[in-house]
Structure formats: C-alpha cells, structure tokens
Design an enzyme around this catalytic site. Structure first.
Site, short mmCIF file in Angstrom:
data_model
loop_
_atom_site.label_atom_id
_atom_site.label_comp_id
_atom_site.label_asym_id
_atom_site.label_seq_id
_atom_site.Cartn_x
_atom_site.Cartn_y
_atom_site.Cartn_z
N PHE A 1 0.84 -1.19 0.00
CA PHE A 1 0.00 0.00 0.00
C PHE A 1 0.88 1.25 0.00
CE2 PHE A 1 -2.42 -3.49 1.71
CZ PHE A 1 -3.67 -3.34 1.13
N VAL B 1 2.23 -1.71 4.52
CA VAL B 1 1.97 -0.29 4.36
C VAL B 1 3.32 0.43 4.32
CG1 VAL B 1 0.94 1.72 5.50
CG2 VAL B 1 -0.19 -0.51 5.63
N CYS B 2 3.53 1.25 3.31
CA CYS B 2 4.80 1.95 3.17
C CYS B 2 4.99 2.97 4.29
CB CYS B 2 4.88 2.67 1.83
SG CYS B 2 6.32 3.74 1.71
N VAL B 3 6.11 2.88 4.99
CA VAL B 3 6.33 3.72 6.17
C VAL B 3 6.41 5.20 5.83
CG1 VAL B 3 8.85 3.34 6.15
CG2 VAL B 3 7.73 4.04 8.25
N ALA C 1 3.04 6.42 4.89
CA ALA C 1 2.14 6.33 6.04
C ALA C 1 2.38 7.49 7.02
CB ALA C 1 2.33 5.00 6.74
#
Lengths: 143, 119, 100
Positions: free
Chosen positions: B39, B77-79, B82
């Site tokens: 994501f 989820v891409c840090v 995010a």
C-alpha cells in the site's frame, strides 16, 4: 511476522528489469515525488531500471523549477541523484545494473520541449520504440 | 503463479482499492499465490482502523484484513507514505504491517507478475 | 503484454497514450471508468474500433454492470471478462502496464 514470509522471498541473485513510468506533472499531485522514492530504493536492490517520462511526466524534469512561492519542496534536484546512480552503474564494471532515463519523443514535442529543457540527460525514444522496450520489462510501476 | 499487488489509493475516493481487492480474491480463488500487497501513496489509508464507513457500505479496511487472515497474506503499508498521512502502529488495522519501500521492490523481484492499482 | 486503462476516454487521454505505445499483438483491458471506451456508436468508439485491428480488447463485466452499460452496446470484438478473467489476462501476458 516478517519471518514467516521469508521463504517466499528468496531473491538472492535474481535480477529483473523494472520500468518506472512517470506520466503526471509535479506539484499538482504527489505522484511524481513518491515514484522518485521508489526509483531510488530499487538501486539498493541492484535491479535494472528504466525511468521513463511520458505525457505530463515530462514536466517533472523541466529546468528552472522554483517552488518558493508555493512553499513546496522542489524535488527536481533529486533527478540529479538518479542521473548519478545511472553513471555509477555505467562506470562500475562489477555492478550488473543497467539504468536508462528515457523521454517519449511525442510527449516531449507535444509540450514544445527539446532535451535542452531538461535538468538531466535523457534518451529520446519514439512511441513505437518505447512501446517495444516496454514489452521487454519484467515489472512496470506507474504512479 | 506468484502475484504482487500495489495499491495506490485509499478506500473511498477512488475505486482502485476495490478493484485490487477483487483481483486479489480472484487470484487466490484460482489457486495462485499472492506474495504481498503493498500500500503506497494514499493507499496507506486502507490500513486506518479509525475509519468508520457507513453501515450499509463495504468496509475495505476490514475486508483486506479478513482476506489477509484467511490466506495469510502479507499486507504491507509503506512507512514513508504512512507517516506523511498520520498512519502509525497505534491506528494500524488488524492484518497490516508497516515497512519500507524496499518491500515493494522485493515483491517485484520475487513475483511472476506485479499489478498496480491506482488513479 | 497487457495494458490496463481505468479512465473514461471523455475525461482523460490515458487510452490515447496507451494506444500510442501498445504494440501489435498485445492486449488491453478496460475497467473502472475505462469501460466507457468500449461503447459503440459513441464519440470515442473509433479509438477501440481502430485498436481492434492490431490488439485484443477486453472489458471488465462487473464494472460494465455497475455502470448500467448493457453488453449489447459494446463494440463488436470486445470481449467481456470477470475478475478471474482479469487474473488470467495478467498471467498470460508478460508485464502489465497500468495507465493511471
């Protein structure tokens, strides 16, 4: 949690051809910036990469961007880092990583640009040439 | 066949996450492997457990989590994306994990096909 | 390879860009708002009618149904698939370029 997936990701020595397709103008939306981050990460995996500018994506590399008055980060200097990664890969005989930076001729000309308008050196390919090169890729990421 | 999936939009404004969900489900139903769903961009909003869709609407955040649980999927989820959008561990929906953008490239290398859904 | 288009041809030029680059023998899947390009007797019909000479064109049935586009309105030669068919197309055709 990550460990349970490790056997699925046995990528030691696997080399793929990645293409990053940039079709969006900068600043109006965030897509251009975040795709750049992905390009830079792929260098760490020593993958082949083609960074391609099509349609409004060619506006990303226009010279002379000055974002002071809109208070947004000017990320066009980041393309210089990509250019340097490419030069490193080209010059280092031990590095098996081919990078290409490509602009589609039709998109460039439709916007009244020539390669002199860009912050980095680019290869100019026609739609037909780029379309054929696209067929050779393993992974195409577009944002 | 091994698939990787990238989701670039959140669960409400665009259809991208819906399409990706139906694609993932169909791939699993056909017996394919889905190595990872990554994501990125506003796609990180698919992992926000504080989101409360209306009762008569689909809840993609829950649906992704349930699909993940059923098939032991790696929902990443891409840090960087995010943090920009305020998605942190404390509001992360069940089944998701936060990690780096390298996980996307890794999925691209490991999968036979990587498919992008966005706007 | 497979090209996918999810934008209406009346709103954006994604389909035009796709058709400019797509090579003979490749496949195009129209889904989400992209399905409107598959409707016959419309202003944009000529794009897909022309593409069918060199490419195979597919359209996602669930997105057609959601938008009230009956299958008898589709351009001749366009093939309707479901999500399983979408998965098959990706599997059968090398890389996928998503024209976002």
């Amino acid at each position: 949690m990550e460990d349970q997936f490790e056997d699925l990701f046995d990528i030691e020595g696997v080399k793929k051809k990645f293409m990053f397709v940039n079709r969006k103008a900068p600043y109006g939306t965030i897509y251009a910036l975040e795709v750049l981050e992905a390009v830079l990460i792929s260098a760490a995996f020593e993958q082949h990469a083609a960074i391609v500018f099509v349609d409004d994506g060619v506006y990303q590399i226009k010279k002379g961007q000055d974002t002071k008055a809109i208070n947004m980060k000017n990320f066009s200097p980041t393309f210089k880092i990509i250019e340097m990664e490419k030069e490193d890969a080209d010059e280092d005989p031990d590095m098996d990583m081919v990078w290409r930076i490509i602009v589609e001729k039709e998109s460039m000309e439709a916007r009244g640009f020539t390669p002199d308008d860009f912050v980095i050196d680019v290869e100019v390919l026609s739609s037909a040439e780029l379309g054929a090169f696209m067929e050779e890729q393993d992974v195409i990421l577009s944002g | 066949m091994k698939f990787g999936i990238m989701v670039n939009e959140g669960p409400f404004t665009h259809q991208a996450s819906d399409s990706a969900y139906h694609f993932a489900k169909a791939a699993l139903d056909k017996g394919h492997q889905v190595l990872r769903i990554f994501f990125y961009y506003d796609g990180v909003n698919n992992a926000n457990k504080l989101s409360q869709p209306q009762a008569d609407d689909r809840n993609l955040i829950k649906l992704w989590g349930e699909l993940g649980k059923e098939h032991n999927l790696d929902l990443v989820v891409c840090v960087a994306a995010a943090l920009r959008r305020g998605i942190k561990e404390e509001i992360l929906a069940e089944g998701f994990r936060i990690s780096g953008l390298g996980q996307l490239i890794e999925a691209g290398v490991a999968a036979d096909r990587l498919v992008v859904f966005g706007d | 390879m497979l090209h996918t288009v999810n934008k209406s041809p009346y709103e954006r030029a994604n389909l035009d860009s796709c058709l400019r680059l797509a090579q003979k023998g490749s496949a195009i899947l129209l889904y989400e708002d992209g399905v409107y390009a598959a409707v016959k007797d419309a202003d944009a019909s000529a794009k897909i009618e022309g593409a069918l000479k060199d490419l195979s064109v597919f359209v996602l049935g669930p997105d057609l149904a959601a938008r009230g586009i009956e299958e008898n309105r589709l351009i001749n030669g366009v093939v309707v698939v479901d999500y399983g068919g979408f998965v098959d197309l990706v599997g059968e055709h090398g890389p996928t370029q998503t024209w976002l």
